[in-house]
Design a protein around this motif. Sequence first.
Motif, PDB file in Angstrom:
ATOM      1  N   ALA A  30       0.819  -1.213   0.000  1.00 56.36           N
ATOM      2  CA  ALA A  30       0.000   0.000   0.000  1.00 56.36           C
ATOM      3  C   ALA A  30       0.853   1.263   0.000  1.00 56.36           C
ATOM      4  O   ALA A  30       0.395   2.328  -0.428  1.00 56.36           O
ATOM      5  CB  ALA A  30      -0.932  -0.009   1.205  1.00 56.36           C
ATOM      6  N   THR A  31       2.098   1.162   0.475  1.00 56.76           N
ATOM      7  CA  THR A  31       2.961   2.342   0.589  1.00 56.76           C
ATOM      8  C   THR A  31       3.983   2.439  -0.538  1.00 56.76           C
ATOM      9  O   THR A  31       4.777   3.373  -0.562  1.00 56.76           O
ATOM     10  CB  THR A  31       3.711   2.309   1.933  1.00 56.76           C
ATOM     11  OG1 THR A  31       4.472   1.089   2.035  1.00 56.76           O
ATOM     12  CG2 THR A  31       2.727   2.369   3.097  1.00 56.76           C
ATOM     13  N   GLU A  32       3.944   1.512  -1.457  1.00 59.49           N
ATOM     14  CA  GLU A  32       4.947   1.479  -2.526  1.00 59.49           C
ATOM     15  C   GLU A  32       4.730   2.608  -3.530  1.00 59.49           C
ATOM     16  O   GLU A  32       3.600   2.880  -3.950  1.00 59.49           O
ATOM     17  CB  GLU A  32       4.873   0.128  -3.247  1.00 59.49           C
ATOM     18  CG  GLU A  32       6.127  -0.222  -4.002  1.00 59.49           C
ATOM     19  CD  GLU A  32       6.237  -1.718  -4.266  1.00 59.49           C
ATOM     20  OE1 GLU A  32       7.047  -2.101  -5.113  1.00 59.49           O
ATOM     21  OE2 GLU A  32       5.504  -2.493  -3.604  1.00 59.49           O
ATOM     22  N   LYS A  33       5.820   3.279  -3.904  1.00 57.25           N
ATOM     23  CA  LYS A  33       5.731   4.351  -4.891  1.00 57.25           C
ATOM     24  C   LYS A  33       5.468   3.766  -6.279  1.00 57.25           C
ATOM     25  O   LYS A  33       5.964   2.677  -6.595  1.00 57.25           O
ATOM     26  CB  LYS A  33       7.029   5.155  -4.907  1.00 57.25           C
ATOM     27  CG  LYS A  33       7.288   5.936  -3.627  1.00 57.25           C
ATOM     28  CD  LYS A  33       8.584   6.717  -3.733  1.00 57.25           C
ATOM     29  CE  LYS A  33       8.839   7.520  -2.461  1.00 57.25           C
ATOM     30  NZ  LYS A  33      10.126   8.274  -2.529  1.00 57.25           N
ATOM     31  N   PRO A  34       4.687   4.481  -7.104  1.00 59.52           N
ATOM     32  CA  PRO A  34       4.402   3.984  -8.453  1.00 59.52           C
ATOM     33  C   PRO A  34       5.658   3.643  -9.253  1.00 59.52           C
ATOM     34  O   PRO A  34       5.686   2.638  -9.981  1.00 59.52           O
ATOM     35  CB  PRO A  34       3.632   5.145  -9.095  1.00 59.52           C
ATOM     36  CG  PRO A  34       2.951   5.804  -7.945  1.00 59.52           C
ATOM     37  CD  PRO A  34       3.927   5.716  -6.810  1.00 59.52           C
ATOM     38  N   SER A  35       6.706   4.452  -9.112  1.00 61.88           N
ATOM     39  CA  SER A  35       7.947   4.186  -9.850  1.00 61.88           C
ATOM     40  C   SER A  35       8.574   2.867  -9.423  1.00 61.88           C
ATOM     41  O   SER A  35       9.114   2.120 -10.258  1.00 61.88           O
ATOM     42  CB  SER A  35       8.938   5.334  -9.638  1.00 61.88           C
ATOM     43  OG  SER A  35       9.197   5.529  -8.250  1.00 61.88           O
TER      44      SER A  35
END
Length: 349
Positions: A71-76
Amino acid sequence: MAVSPRIAIDAMGGDIGPAAIVAGMSRARRNNRSLKFELFGDQKAIQPELARYKGLAQAVTVHHTTESISATEKPSQAIRRAKGTSMGMAINAVKDGQADAALSAGNTGALMAIAKLALRTMPGIDRPALAALLPTLGETDLVMLDLGANTECDAQNLVQFAVMGSAYARTVLEIANPRVKLLNIGTEELKGTGELKEAAALLRDADYLPFTFDGFTEGDKLSRGDVDVIVTDGFSGNIALKTAEGTARFVTDLLRRAFTSSLRSKAGFALSKPALHMLKVHLDPNNHNGAVFLGLNGLVVKSHGSANAKGVANAIQVAARMVANDITNKIGEDLDNFRAHAFSDEAAE
């Protein structure tokens, strides 16, 4: 048109994980026996849940992976490792023609980034938009977009959103001629940004499209039921959505506090239960679950992370209706029509 919609589902997204996802699949299939599922995630977590629902396993193909997007992962970061994750595999199933639509309750930013990279935008669409259904006092919900995919939009983007939102309303809400408005700080033609005024002018001239453009609306009118599609940029749309959700929670919490403040109010609560139940049903986000990324070469549905079985089932049903009604082609036809008229108008000048 798919006779039996096949939905690719990220089993590992959301706050509850496979338990809510599989329960929602079972609930959706009770209403539509033609549904088929491609389920992506950890087989050890999925199989015990499938075993709870008699007959569901025969409609499901499980694809094992222990990798998922947090849930906290950056899109990049999500894009770089998408291929082996449950979310990335579900989207690629649509890209490869293995499924008709993908659904995830996971990280919204990651889902948009992975879907946009894998599926690309449709011809004539500059940017995809996130659309969702909001409850109203009218006979149907309303479609609102964009809800966060694009913080800044020009007039052409807003026109494209109107075309896509109208197709969504015709497909999911079954409204033959949706009423479309632009979200603004006032209803007068002189108010608003240059982009809003230009978009309004373009939409007024596009009376050949299968919707009725009805000018501007303000934020306090969203729930009145006098509009079917609200168009705005993602920055304003996301703020409006979160404000509406917060107001709904405020009202329900205030009523709960009021009805427990004294013995007399508790007696009043008992008498008011039927009306309060209706209010709860109307404001329950699970009854309106299923935001959609419109404008991609493939269907992707976003479920609330906190959705229960009912919410997941509703999101699946949204995906199935869009597949059955071929919404991607509807959007393409409307865009072709708009571009053809715009080109002829330019040639005549």
